[in-house]
Design a protein around this motif. Sequence first.
Motif, mmCIF file in Angstrom:
data_model
loop_
_atom_site.group_PDB
_atom_site.id
_atom_site.type_symbol
_atom_site.label_atom_id
_atom_site.label_comp_id
_atom_site.label_asym_id
_atom_site.label_seq_id
_atom_site.Cartn_x
_atom_site.Cartn_y
_atom_site.Cartn_z
ATOM 1 N N ILE A 27 113.926 53.733 1.842
ATOM 2 C CA ILE A 27 113.528 54.757 0.881
ATOM 3 C C ILE A 27 112.876 55.898 1.643
ATOM 4 C CG2 ILE A 27 111.963 55.300 -1.025
ATOM 5 C CD1 ILE A 27 112.407 52.421 -2.023
ATOM 6 N N ILE A 28 113.353 57.100 1.387
ATOM 7 C CA ILE A 28 112.816 58.273 2.073
ATOM 8 C C ILE A 28 111.562 58.748 1.348
ATOM 9 C CG2 ILE A 28 113.271 60.646 2.787
ATOM 10 C CD1 ILE A 28 116.273 59.889 2.789
ATOM 11 N N ILE A 29 110.454 58.760 2.051
ATOM 12 C CA ILE A 29 109.190 59.217 1.471
ATOM 13 C C ILE A 29 109.084 60.735 1.664
ATOM 14 C CG2 ILE A 29 106.674 59.057 1.610
ATOM 15 C CD1 ILE A 29 107.071 56.194 2.684
ATOM 16 N N PRO A 30 108.858 61.501 0.592
ATOM 17 C CA PRO A 30 108.742 62.955 0.736
ATOM 18 C C PRO A 30 107.632 63.313 1.724
ATOM 19 C CG PRO A 30 108.840 62.339 -1.580
ATOM 20 C CD PRO A 30 108.668 61.065 -0.801
ATOM 21 N N ASN A 31 107.869 64.324 2.520
ATOM 22 C CA ASN A 31 106.867 64.701 3.527
ATOM 23 C C ASN A 31 106.020 65.880 3.095
ATOM 24 O OD1 ASN A 31 108.752 66.698 3.697
ATOM 25 N ND2 ASN A 31 109.237 66.425 5.860
ATOM 26 N N PHE A 32 105.991 66.140 1.776
ATOM 27 C CA PHE A 32 105.127 67.198 1.265
ATOM 28 C C PHE A 32 103.687 66.697 1.210
ATOM 29 C CE2 PHE A 32 109.257 67.744 -1.027
ATOM 30 C CZ PHE A 32 109.676 68.867 -0.329
ATOM 31 N N ASP A 33 102.770 67.552 1.467
ATOM 32 C CA ASP A 33 101.350 67.176 1.411
ATOM 33 C C ASP A 33 100.838 67.368 -0.012
ATOM 34 O OD1 ASP A 33 98.823 66.385 2.169
ATOM 35 O OD2 ASP A 33 98.235 68.382 2.902
ATOM 36 N N ASP A 34 101.358 66.532 -0.920
ATOM 37 C CA ASP A 34 100.924 66.635 -2.318
ATOM 38 C C ASP A 34 100.656 65.238 -2.870
ATOM 39 O OD1 ASP A 34 103.465 65.576 -2.786
ATOM 40 O OD2 ASP A 34 104.308 67.438 -3.535
ATOM 41 N N LYS A 35 100.151 65.202 -4.090
ATOM 42 C CA LYS A 35 99.734 63.935 -4.702
ATOM 43 C C LYS A 35 100.912 62.967 -4.861
ATOM 44 C CE LYS A 35 96.779 64.142 -8.138
ATOM 45 N NZ LYS A 35 96.229 64.281 -9.517
ATOM 46 N N TYR A 36 102.042 63.484 -5.305
ATOM 47 C CA TYR A 36 103.207 62.627 -5.515
ATOM 48 C C TYR A 36 103.632 61.946 -4.215
ATOM 49 C CZ TYR A 36 108.080 61.252 -6.182
ATOM 50 O OH TYR A 36 109.254 60.537 -6.205
ATOM 51 N N SER A 37 103.738 62.713 -3.139
ATOM 52 C CA SER A 37 104.163 62.149 -1.850
ATOM 53 C C SER A 37 103.209 61.060 -1.382
ATOM 54 C CB SER A 37 104.248 63.254 -0.798
ATOM 55 O OG SER A 37 105.180 64.246 -1.169
ATOM 56 N N LYS A 38 101.915 61.280 -1.601
ATOM 57 C CA LYS A 38 100.921 60.281 -1.198
ATOM 58 C C LYS A 38 101.043 59.012 -2.037
ATOM 59 C CE LYS A 38 97.690 63.794 0.480
ATOM 60 N NZ LYS A 38 96.442 64.550 0.223
ATOM 61 N N TYR A 39 101.311 59.187 -3.335
ATOM 62 C CA TYR A 39 101.517 58.031 -4.194
ATOM 63 C C TYR A 39 102.706 57.196 -3.721
ATOM 64 C CZ TYR A 39 98.300 58.771 -8.182
ATOM 65 O OH TYR A 39 97.195 58.868 -9.005
ATOM 66 N N VAL A 40 103.822 57.869 -3.419
ATOM 67 C CA VAL A 40 105.022 57.155 -2.976
ATOM 68 C C VAL A 40 104.744 56.386 -1.687
ATOM 69 C CG1 VAL A 40 107.406 57.398 -2.175
ATOM 70 C CG2 VAL A 40 106.597 58.778 -4.100
ATOM 71 N N ASN A 45 103.888 51.133 0.764
ATOM 72 C CA ASN A 45 103.053 50.306 1.648
ATOM 73 C C ASN A 45 102.442 49.119 0.916
ATOM 74 O OD1 ASN A 45 103.531 51.847 3.935
ATOM 75 N ND2 ASN A 45 101.765 53.183 3.586
ATOM 76 N N GLY A 46 102.794 48.980 -0.366
ATOM 77 C CA GLY A 46 102.312 47.829 -1.133
ATOM 78 C C GLY A 46 101.005 48.037 -1.856
ATOM 79 N N GLU A 47 100.505 49.268 -1.889
ATOM 80 C CA GLU A 47 99.261 49.577 -2.605
ATOM 81 C C GLU A 47 99.617 49.931 -4.043
ATOM 82 O OE1 GLU A 47 97.072 52.533 -0.345
ATOM 83 O OE2 GLU A 47 97.788 51.667 1.535
ATOM 84 N N LEU A 48 99.696 48.913 -4.893
ATOM 85 C CA LEU A 48 100.252 49.080 -6.242
ATOM 86 C C LEU A 48 99.221 49.349 -7.326
ATOM 87 C CD1 LEU A 48 102.949 46.230 -6.196
ATOM 88 C CD2 LEU A 48 102.997 48.483 -5.118
ATOM 89 N N ASP A 49 97.947 49.230 -6.999
ATOM 90 C CA ASP A 49 96.884 49.423 -7.988
ATOM 91 C C ASP A 49 96.564 50.915 -8.099
ATOM 92 O OD1 ASP A 49 94.909 49.032 -9.842
ATOM 93 O OD2 ASP A 49 93.397 48.356 -8.387
ATOM 94 N N ILE A 50 97.425 51.641 -8.825
ATOM 95 C CA ILE A 50 97.270 53.086 -8.962
ATOM 96 C C ILE A 50 97.253 53.467 -10.442
ATOM 97 C CG2 ILE A 50 98.495 53.481 -6.780
ATOM 98 C CD1 ILE A 50 100.846 54.558 -8.596
ATOM 99 N N ASP A 51 96.970 54.730 -10.713
ATOM 100 C CA ASP A 51 97.062 55.283 -12.065
ATOM 101 C C ASP A 51 98.512 55.729 -12.258
ATOM 102 O OD1 ASP A 51 97.089 56.905 -14.329
ATOM 103 O OD2 ASP A 51 95.076 57.697 -13.973
ATOM 104 N N TYR A 52 99.304 54.920 -12.958
ATOM 105 C CA TYR A 52 100.730 55.204 -13.081
ATOM 106 C C TYR A 52 101.016 56.409 -13.976
ATOM 107 C CZ TYR A 52 101.948 51.042 -10.444
ATOM 108 O OH TYR A 52 102.091 50.113 -9.424
#
Length: 216
Positions: A27-40, A45-52
């Motif tokens: 899966i290609i992770i967007p390389n933009f420095d924004d909230k969405y890219s960080k969430y992806v 990386n398996g950090e699933l406890d987020i505000d969906y």
Amino acid sequence: MKTHKKLLFITLLHFISIKTFAQENKIIIPNFDDKYSKYVKNLENGELDIDYTDFRNSFLESKQYNLKKSNYKDLKNQVYSEIEKKNYQGVINATKAILSIDYTSMFAHKYLQQTYKILGDAANQKKYHDIEFGLLNSIIKSGDGKSCETGWHVTQIEEEYFILSMMGAELQSQSISNGGNNICDKMEVKKDDGSLKTYYFEANKVFEKENEMLKK
């Protein structure tokens, strides 16, 4: 000597094919420095406890949203085709290609986790299952769907159709409805038991985004 070189060449080809195969399935992770890219990145990386809910909203605000490609629908059709052929690696390839475009796609997470279950990959099955239901619950817990005022909050139209399919509901008619400050999709459906129901999806963000795109 020739045999040794031949074996070395075959080994090299095998290594290249494995490397290419791995790249095709990543899966290609967007390389933009924004909230969405960080969430992806965190989710992969398996950090699933987020505000969906925030995650879904972040996609609308991301640069990635504007890059959503025309082949997105083709990839969804490809998923169905690969499922019919029982080509499980093909399903994985297609669903990961979808998630590289839009990681909020419950459709892709659903078929990816179900395929991993078939293949006996429990870790990946659980990961993408939990992401799928994290996204799903962020919608169905936002209201009760019984009126426009209490409609389920969606950010993309395909979320509406995914939820209806999960409910075993066949769409009979769709119309726009208003209630309070909400603009809603009013969906009249037939359930598996033959009963008729009406569900409402609050689609304020969908219409806001459509208007924004028209102004560009």
